[in-house]
Design a protein around this motif. Sequence first.
Motif, short mmCIF file in Angstrom:
data_model
loop_
_atom_site.label_atom_id
_atom_site.label_comp_id
_atom_site.label_asym_id
_atom_site.label_seq_id
_atom_site.Cartn_x
_atom_site.Cartn_y
_atom_site.Cartn_z
N ASN A 85 39.85 31.55 37.32
CA ASN A 85 38.88 32.56 37.71
C ASN A 85 37.64 31.88 38.27
O ASN A 85 37.69 30.71 38.67
CB ASN A 85 38.56 33.47 36.52
CG ASN A 85 39.65 34.50 36.27
OD1 ASN A 85 39.88 35.39 37.08
ND2 ASN A 85 40.35 34.36 35.15
N LYS A 86 36.51 32.57 38.30
CA LYS A 86 35.27 32.04 38.86
C LYS A 86 34.14 32.13 37.84
O LYS A 86 32.99 32.37 38.20
CB LYS A 86 34.90 32.81 40.14
CG LYS A 86 35.99 32.79 41.21
CD LYS A 86 35.65 33.71 42.36
CE LYS A 86 36.78 33.78 43.38
NZ LYS A 86 36.47 34.75 44.47
N LEU A 87 34.48 31.93 36.58
CA LEU A 87 33.50 32.02 35.52
C LEU A 87 32.58 30.81 35.54
O LEU A 87 33.02 29.70 35.84
CB LEU A 87 34.20 32.15 34.17
CG LEU A 87 35.05 33.42 34.02
CD1 LEU A 87 35.93 33.33 32.79
CD2 LEU A 87 34.15 34.65 33.95
N GLU A 88 31.32 31.02 35.18
CA GLU A 88 30.34 29.94 35.25
C GLU A 88 29.44 29.98 34.02
O GLU A 88 29.67 30.77 33.09
CB GLU A 88 29.51 30.07 36.52
CG GLU A 88 28.80 31.41 36.65
CD GLU A 88 28.13 31.58 38.00
OE1 GLU A 88 28.45 30.81 38.93
OE2 GLU A 88 27.29 32.49 38.12
N ASN A 108 40.17 37.21 39.19
CA ASN A 108 38.91 37.29 39.93
C ASN A 108 37.70 37.64 39.06
O ASN A 108 36.81 38.38 39.48
CB ASN A 108 39.01 38.29 41.09
CG ASN A 108 37.93 38.10 42.13
OD1 ASN A 108 37.56 36.98 42.47
ND2 ASN A 108 37.40 39.19 42.64
N LEU A 109 37.66 37.09 37.85
CA LEU A 109 36.49 37.27 37.00
C LEU A 109 35.37 36.37 37.52
O LEU A 109 35.59 35.18 37.78
CB LEU A 109 36.80 36.92 35.55
CG LEU A 109 37.46 38.01 34.68
CD1 LEU A 109 38.86 38.32 35.15
CD2 LEU A 109 37.48 37.57 33.22
N SER A 122 39.45 21.12 34.49
CA SER A 122 39.03 21.59 35.81
C SER A 122 37.86 22.56 35.72
O SER A 122 37.93 23.69 36.20
CB SER A 122 40.21 22.20 36.57
OG SER A 122 41.20 21.24 36.83
N ASN A 123 36.78 22.10 35.09
CA ASN A 123 35.51 22.80 35.08
C ASN A 123 34.42 21.80 35.47
O ASN A 123 34.71 20.81 36.14
CB ASN A 123 35.25 23.42 33.70
CG ASN A 123 36.01 24.72 33.50
OD1 ASN A 123 35.67 25.74 34.08
ND2 ASN A 123 37.05 24.68 32.67
N ASN A 180 37.86 26.98 36.09
CA ASN A 180 36.70 27.84 36.31
C ASN A 180 35.53 26.96 36.73
O ASN A 180 35.73 25.86 37.26
CB ASN A 180 36.39 28.64 35.05
CG ASN A 180 37.27 29.87 34.90
OD1 ASN A 180 37.09 30.87 35.58
ND2 ASN A 180 38.24 29.79 33.99
N LYS A 181 34.32 27.40 36.48
CA LYS A 181 33.11 26.65 36.86
C LYS A 181 32.18 26.48 35.67
O LYS A 181 30.96 26.39 35.84
CB LYS A 181 32.39 27.37 37.99
CG LYS A 181 33.21 27.56 39.26
CD LYS A 181 32.44 28.35 40.31
CE LYS A 181 33.27 28.60 41.56
NZ LYS A 181 32.51 29.39 42.58
#
Length: 274
Positions: free
Chosen positions: A96-99, A73-74, A143-144, A120-121
Amino acid sequence: MKNLKLIFVCFFITAYSFADVSPKEKEALLKLYHATQGDRWNVSWNIDAPVNTWQGVSVKKGKVVGINLEFNNLEGKLPDEIGDLVNLEKINLGFNKLEGEIPKSFGKLSNLRSLELFMNKFEGQIPAELGELKKLEILKLYSNKLTGEIPESLMQLPELKELLLGSNHLTGGIPVGISALKNLEKLSLMDNNLQGEIPSEIAQLSNLEELILSTNEFTGYLPEEFIMLTKLSTLMVSDNNLSQEYRTVSGDTPVSVSNLTLETATATMDIEKE
């Protein structure tokens, strides 16, 4: 007196062996913690405790050599200070949810062997600076939301075994310099916007086992030279603009490229493979 000296020496050696990391490395980890909402991680760090007790951080002889925070959950952007972890050999921040953009400072981690930032993003271009990581064996950025072309500098990674860049928004073609990746075993570029012909230079990758190029805009034919890929057991090229259709093949038996033309067979679903 001799016994006292021996005890002192043993204590000194033990203390040195378990010494905490350098202030600069600890500060880099704290920057990572705060920039990615560490207090909301699934498993957080007790930042008042020694670094070698922090979840997912591997310390060897007082040096940070590994970070594994997969599925933790970063959220947020990675700090540039991550490049101060100069002893890092492996980092996994997948799922995770890194952007934001991938920091160019990753290029300073000359000891890095595995870089995993998948699921991630991340957006923007793949940093050309990653081409400085001459010990890198695994690069997983799939998958970014990455854009731009595949950097030519990635073709200068002599130890690379896995290059997984699928499910992004990459454009351009496959660099012909890919022939330099002599140790490459897995190449996945599926689900991008890549164009042009599939380069015959890929046939020079004698260790290649998996080649996944489906769901792009490639044209032309599969190069006849692919018959030289004797270790290739997975080939996926469906959903392109190729001049003819080819069967998807995945298994333990080496691919016979000459028998891949799709006639009555139905191709199986392409998936990102690790």
